[in-house]
Design a protein around this motif. Structure first.
Motif, PDB file in Angstrom:
ATOM      1  N   VAL A  42      26.157 -52.554  96.606  1.00 53.95           N
ATOM      2  CA  VAL A  42      25.954 -51.337  95.810  1.00 53.95           C
ATOM      3  C   VAL A  42      24.809 -50.513  96.382  1.00 53.95           C
ATOM      4  O   VAL A  42      24.910 -49.284  96.513  1.00 53.95           O
ATOM      5  CB  VAL A  42      25.694 -51.707  94.336  1.00 53.95           C
ATOM      6  CG1 VAL A  42      25.264 -50.473  93.543  1.00 53.95           C
ATOM      7  CG2 VAL A  42      26.948 -52.316  93.704  1.00 53.95           C
ATOM      8  N   LEU A  43      23.713 -51.173  96.729  1.00 52.68           N
ATOM      9  CA  LEU A  43      22.574 -50.456  97.307  1.00 52.68           C
ATOM     10  C   LEU A  43      22.943 -49.805  98.635  1.00 52.68           C
ATOM     11  O   LEU A  43      22.479 -48.701  98.948  1.00 52.68           O
ATOM     12  CB  LEU A  43      21.402 -51.412  97.516  1.00 52.68           C
ATOM     13  CG  LEU A  43      20.442 -51.625  96.354  1.00 52.68           C
ATOM     14  CD1 LEU A  43      19.354 -52.605  96.736  1.00 52.68           C
ATOM     15  CD2 LEU A  43      19.835 -50.310  95.897  1.00 52.68           C
ATOM     16  N   THR A  44      23.768 -50.476  99.418  1.00 57.26           N
ATOM     17  CA  THR A  44      24.186 -49.916 100.707  1.00 57.26           C
ATOM     18  C   THR A  44      24.845 -48.558 100.520  1.00 57.26           C
ATOM     19  O   THR A  44      24.498 -47.579 101.197  1.00 57.26           O
ATOM     20  CB  THR A  44      25.160 -50.876 101.418  1.00 57.26           C
ATOM     21  OG1 THR A  44      24.477 -52.094 101.721  1.00 57.26           O
ATOM     22  CG2 THR A  44      25.677 -50.257 102.714  1.00 57.26           C
ATOM     23  N   PHE A  45      25.796 -48.492  99.609  1.00 57.67           N
ATOM     24  CA  PHE A  45      26.508 -47.229  99.404  1.00 57.67           C
ATOM     25  C   PHE A  45      25.650 -46.191  98.697  1.00 57.67           C
ATOM     26  O   PHE A  45      25.968 -44.998  98.746  1.00 57.67           O
ATOM     27  CB  PHE A  45      27.800 -47.486  98.622  1.00 57.67           C
ATOM     28  CG  PHE A  45      28.858 -48.163  99.445  1.00 57.67           C
ATOM     29  CD1 PHE A  45      29.600 -47.440 100.364  1.00 57.67           C
ATOM     30  CD2 PHE A  45      29.087 -49.517  99.338  1.00 57.67           C
ATOM     31  CE1 PHE A  45      30.560 -48.049 101.148  1.00 57.67           C
ATOM     32  CE2 PHE A  45      30.046 -50.145 100.114  1.00 57.67           C
ATOM     33  CZ  PHE A  45      30.782 -49.408 101.026  1.00 57.67           C
ATOM     34  N   MET A  46      24.567 -46.628  98.068  1.00 56.34           N
ATOM     35  CA  MET A  46      23.657 -45.666  97.446  1.00 56.34           C
ATOM     36  C   MET A  46      22.731 -45.001  98.460  1.00 56.34           C
ATOM     37  O   MET A  46      22.448 -43.807  98.363  1.00 56.34           O
ATOM     38  CB  MET A  46      22.831 -46.366  96.362  1.00 56.34           C
ATOM     39  CG  MET A  46      23.604 -46.733  95.117  1.00 56.34           C
ATOM     40  SD  MET A  46      22.528 -47.353  93.821  1.00 56.34           S
ATOM     41  CE  MET A  46      21.523 -45.916  93.504  1.00 56.34           C
ATOM     42  N   ILE A  47      22.262 -45.790  99.429  1.00 54.52           N
ATOM     43  CA  ILE A  47      21.264 -45.251 100.347  1.00 54.52           C
ATOM     44  C   ILE A  47      21.869 -44.709 101.631  1.00 54.52           C
ATOM     45  O   ILE A  47      21.212 -43.954 102.352  1.00 54.52           O
ATOM     46  CB  ILE A  47      20.196 -46.314 100.686  1.00 54.52           C
ATOM     47  CG1 ILE A  47      20.800 -47.477 101.482  1.00 54.52           C
ATOM     48  CG2 ILE A  47      19.536 -46.813  99.423  1.00 54.52           C
ATOM     49  CD1 ILE A  47      19.777 -48.543 101.870  1.00 54.52           C
ATOM     50  N   VAL A  48      23.129 -45.085 101.938  1.00 54.70           N
ATOM     51  CA  VAL A  48      23.705 -44.641 103.206  1.00 54.70           C
ATOM     52  C   VAL A  48      23.845 -43.115 103.286  1.00 54.70           C
ATOM     53  O   VAL A  48      23.621 -42.553 104.370  1.00 54.70           O
ATOM     54  CB  VAL A  48      25.050 -45.357 103.472  1.00 54.70           C
ATOM     55  CG1 VAL A  48      26.160 -44.849 102.590  1.00 54.70           C
ATOM     56  CG2 VAL A  48      25.438 -45.237 104.935  1.00 54.70           C
ATOM     57  N   VAL A  68      21.431 -51.525  90.190  1.00 59.30           N
ATOM     58  CA  VAL A  68      21.208 -52.906  90.602  1.00 59.30           C
ATOM     59  C   VAL A  68      21.189 -53.836  89.396  1.00 59.30           C
ATOM     60  O   VAL A  68      21.718 -54.956  89.449  1.00 59.30           O
ATOM     61  CB  VAL A  68      19.896 -53.019  91.402  1.00 59.30           C
ATOM     62  CG1 VAL A  68      19.582 -54.474  91.728  1.00 59.30           C
ATOM     63  CG2 VAL A  68      20.001 -52.223  92.694  1.00 59.30           C
ATOM     64  N   SER A  69      20.582 -53.399  88.300  1.00 58.22           N
ATOM     65  CA  SER A  69      20.513 -54.251  87.113  1.00 58.22           C
ATOM     66  C   SER A  69      21.895 -54.576  86.559  1.00 58.22           C
ATOM     67  O   SER A  69      22.073 -55.584  85.870  1.00 58.22           O
ATOM     68  CB  SER A  69      19.659 -53.589  86.035  1.00 58.22           C
ATOM     69  OG  SER A  69      20.267 -52.391  85.565  1.00 58.22           O
ATOM     70  N   MET A  70      22.885 -53.742  86.863  1.00 59.60           N
ATOM     71  CA  MET A  70      24.243 -53.964  86.372  1.00 59.60           C
ATOM     72  C   MET A  70      24.998 -55.011  87.185  1.00 59.60           C
ATOM     73  O   MET A  70      26.013 -55.544  86.720  1.00 59.60           O
ATOM     74  CB  MET A  70      25.016 -52.638  86.381  1.00 59.60           C
ATOM     75  CG  MET A  70      24.434 -51.587  85.441  1.00 59.60           C
ATOM     76  SD  MET A  70      25.165 -49.941  85.639  1.00 59.60           S
ATOM     77  CE  MET A  70      26.784 -50.205  84.937  1.00 59.60           C
ATOM     78  N   GLY A  78      26.556 -47.942  89.753  1.00 59.27           N
ATOM     79  CA  GLY A  78      26.534 -49.175  88.979  1.00 59.27           C
ATOM     80  C   GLY A  78      27.868 -49.464  88.313  1.00 59.27           C
ATOM     81  O   GLY A  78      28.341 -50.609  88.312  1.00 59.27           O
ATOM     82  N   LEU A  79      28.507 -48.432  87.757  1.00 58.35           N
ATOM     83  CA  LEU A  79      29.821 -48.612  87.141  1.00 58.35           C
ATOM     84  C   LEU A  79      30.860 -49.039  88.178  1.00 58.35           C
ATOM     85  O   LEU A  79      31.685 -49.922  87.925  1.00 58.35           O
ATOM     86  CB  LEU A  79      30.256 -47.312  86.457  1.00 58.35           C
ATOM     87  CG  LEU A  79      29.507 -46.932  85.180  1.00 58.35           C
ATOM     88  CD1 LEU A  79      29.918 -45.543  84.709  1.00 58.35           C
ATOM     89  CD2 LEU A  79      29.778 -47.954  84.084  1.00 58.35           C
ATOM     90  N   ILE A  80      30.819 -48.397  89.346  1.00 59.51           N
ATOM     91  CA  ILE A  80      31.736 -48.786  90.418  1.00 59.51           C
ATOM     92  C   ILE A  80      31.473 -50.233  90.835  1.00 59.51           C
ATOM     93  O   ILE A  80      32.413 -51.006  91.097  1.00 59.51           O
ATOM     94  CB  ILE A  80      31.584 -47.836  91.619  1.00 59.51           C
ATOM     95  CG1 ILE A  80      32.018 -46.426  91.233  1.00 59.51           C
ATOM     96  CG2 ILE A  80      32.408 -48.331  92.811  1.00 59.51           C
ATOM     97  CD1 ILE A  80      31.749 -45.389  92.292  1.00 59.51           C
ATOM     98  N   GLY A  81      30.204 -50.603  90.867  1.00 56.08           N
ATOM     99  CA  GLY A  81      29.871 -51.978  91.219  1.00 56.08           C
ATOM    100  C   GLY A  81      30.429 -52.980  90.223  1.00 56.08           C
ATOM    101  O   GLY A  81      30.982 -54.014  90.606  1.00 56.08           O
ATOM    102  N   VAL A  82      30.309 -52.672  88.933  1.00 52.11           N
ATOM    103  CA  VAL A  82      30.810 -53.580  87.897  1.00 52.11           C
ATOM    104  C   VAL A  82      32.326 -53.666  87.929  1.00 52.11           C
ATOM    105  O   VAL A  82      32.922 -54.751  87.797  1.00 52.11           O
ATOM    106  CB  VAL A  82      30.318 -53.125  86.512  1.00 52.11           C
ATOM    107  CG1 VAL A  82      31.011 -53.917  85.401  1.00 52.11           C
ATOM    108  CG2 VAL A  82      28.811 -53.282  86.402  1.00 52.11           C
ATOM    109  N   PRO A  95      24.673 -39.686  90.593  1.00 52.12           N
ATOM    110  CA  PRO A  95      23.730 -40.497  89.796  1.00 52.12           C
ATOM    111  C   PRO A  95      23.927 -41.991  90.050  1.00 52.12           C
ATOM    112  O   PRO A  95      25.047 -42.456  90.283  1.00 52.12           O
ATOM    113  CB  PRO A  95      24.076 -40.133  88.356  1.00 52.12           C
ATOM    114  CG  PRO A  95      24.752 -38.803  88.442  1.00 52.12           C
ATOM    115  CD  PRO A  95      25.476 -38.792  89.749  1.00 52.12           C
ATOM    116  N   SER A  96      22.840 -42.729  89.990  1.00 53.22           N
ATOM    117  CA  SER A  96      22.899 -44.154  90.308  1.00 53.22           C
ATOM    118  C   SER A  96      23.765 -44.930  89.325  1.00 53.22           C
ATOM    119  O   SER A  96      24.379 -45.939  89.700  1.00 53.22           O
ATOM    120  CB  SER A  96      21.482 -44.733  90.331  1.00 53.22           C
ATOM    121  OG  SER A  96      20.863 -44.586  89.067  1.00 53.22           O
ATOM    122  N   VAL A  97      23.839 -44.480  88.077  1.00 50.93           N
ATOM    123  CA  VAL A  97      24.639 -45.214  87.096  1.00 50.93           C
ATOM    124  C   VAL A  97      26.114 -45.201  87.469  1.00 50.93           C
ATOM    125  O   VAL A  97      26.853 -46.142  87.151  1.00 50.93           O
ATOM    126  CB  VAL A  97      24.415 -44.622  85.685  1.00 50.93           C
ATOM    127  CG1 VAL A  97      25.027 -43.228  85.572  1.00 50.93           C
ATOM    128  CG2 VAL A  97      25.004 -45.538  84.617  1.00 50.93           C
TER     129      VAL A  97
END
Length: 321
Positions: A172-178, A241-243, A131-135, A126-128
Motif C-alpha cells: 500500500v505504501l509503495t503505491f502511495m509514494i510512487v 497503513v493502520s487499515m 487504505g480502502l483499496i488495500g483492505v 487521499p490516503s484513505v
C-alpha cells in the motif's frame, strides 16, 4: 507610497512569512515534546530500546491519574515504521525511476503528457482511498497467495498470521509514494540538457545506454530528493497503513524467513491512530505524543539528510555551496 517602500515591501513580507513559519514549527515541536516529556523522562533511553508497547498501553490506560504508568518501550513501532517504509521505498524507487525514464525518454510526446497528468493525479489521491483499496484488494490477495493453514498453525505461538501484515503495508505504501517519486524524477530528467544525450548518441550509444549512463546519473539529485520525500510520506502515513498493518507491535524475526514479511506490525503513525481511543488516560496520551515526537525527529533527520546529499552532489557537479 514611495518607490522605496514599494521595493522593500515584498522583501520584508517574505521575511515575515519565513519568520512566522519558523516560529510555527518551533511551537509544534515544543508542544509535542512537552506533552511527551512525562513518558520520555520515565522511560529514558529504554523508550527506544525496549518492547512491550501493546501491554504497556493497556497498563497505562488502567493506571490511575495519581500514579500513572509512564514507562514505555517503542522499539517495535520504530522497527515497524522503518521496515515498512524501507520495503516500500525500494519497490517504489525501482518502479518510479523506470516509469519516469519511459515517460521522458521513450514515450511519444502526446502519450507522455497524458501519463504525466495521470501520475500527478495519483499523487493527489487521499490516503484513505489507498487504505480502502488495500483492505478490499491487497489484504485478500496476500492472504490467498502466501498464507496457508499450515503456516498459520506453525506461527501461532509467535503471531496470528492474516492478510493484514507488513507485506500488505509495504504494498500500500509503495503505491502511495510512487507517484511522488515519479513526478520529481520526471522533472529531474527533463532538466538534463539535450546536449548530454547528443554526446552519447554521437559516440554510438544506444538509447538505453544513454538513459542508464548519462540521463539518470545527471538527474540523480532530483531523483534522490523524490526518494527522500517519498520516505517522509511513508514514515508519516497513518490512515492507510493502520487499515492493513495488523495493529500489533511485533518485531518481525528475520529467522522466520519470508514469514517475517507476513507478521503484523504497528508503525508509529498507526499506533497514534489505533490507540487514540485510550487517550483519556494521561499516561497513554503522553505515550502517543512520544510517538509523535519520534516521528518529528525522523522527519528532521530526513530533511538534514536531504540537505547533506544536495550539498555533496552540488560539490561533485562543481557548484559552490
Amino acid at each position: 507610497m514611495s518607490k522605496k517602500i514599494k521595493e522593500l515591501l515584498p522583501e520584508y513580507s517574505v521575511k515575515m512569512l519565513s519568520a512566522a513559519t519558523i516560529i510555527a514549527i518551533v511551537l509544534i515541536f515544543y508542544f509535542v515534546i512537552s506533552k511527551a516529556m512525562p513518558v520520555i523522562k520515565a522511560s529514558g533511553f529504554g523508550l527506544l530500546t525496549k518492547t512491550g508497547f501493546d501491554q504497556q498501553i493497556r497498563e497505562g490506560f488502567a493506571s490511575s491519574a495519581d500514579d500513572p504508568m509512564l514507562t514505555f518501550g517503542m522499539l517495535a513501532p520504530i522497527i515497524g515504521t522503518l521496515l515498512s517504509t524501507l520495503l516500500a521505498l525500494l519497490a517504489a524507487g525501482v518502479l518510479a525511476i523506470g516509469a519516469a525514464a519511459v515517460i521522458c525518454e521513450m514515450a511519444p510526446r502526446g502519450l507522455a503528457t497524458v501519463l504525466t497528468a495521470i501520475v500527478r493525479l495519483l499523487a493527489s489521491i487521499p490516503s484513505v482511498v489507498f487504505g480502502l483499496i488495500g483492505v478490499i484488494a491487497v489484504v485478500p490477495l496476500v492472504e490467498k497467495l502466501f498464507i496457508t493453514v499450515d503456516m498459520q498453525i506453525d506461527y501461532l505461538e509467535f503471531f496470528q498470521m492474516t492478510g493484514r501484515n507488513m507485506l500488505s503495508s509495504a504494498i500500500v505504501l509503495t503505491f502511495m509514494i510512487v507517484p511522488t517519486i515519479i513526478s520529481l524524477s520526471i522533472d529531474a530528467i527533463r532538466a538534463v540538457p539535450n546536449s548530454r544525450r547528443e554526446i552519447g548518441y554521437a559516440f554510438g550509444m544506444s538509447r538505453f545506454r544513454v538513459i542508464w549512463k548519462i540521463v539518470l546519473p545527471s538527474a540523480r539529485s532530483g531523483i534522490v530528493a523524490g526518494m527522500i520525500l517519498g520516505a517522509g510520506r511513508g514514515i508519516g502515513e497513518s490512515i492507510a497503513v493502520s487499515m492493513v498493518c495488523g495493529g500489533t507491535a511485533y518485531i518481525p524475526n528475520i529467522l522466520h524467513g519470508f514469514a517475517a514479511m507476513l507478521s503484523p506490525i504497528l508503525p508509529l503513525s498507526s499506533a497514534i491512530i489505533n490507540k487514540s481511543e485510550a487517550m483519556s488516560s494521561p499516561a497513554v496520551e503522553s505515550a502517543l505524543f512520544a510517538c509523535g515526537a519520534i516521528l518529528l525527529l525522523m522527519g528532521a533527520i530526513l530533511s538534514a539528510l536531504a540537505r547533506l546529499i544536495e550539498r555533496r552532489m552540488r560539490r561533485r557537479a562543481g557548484y559552490a555551496d
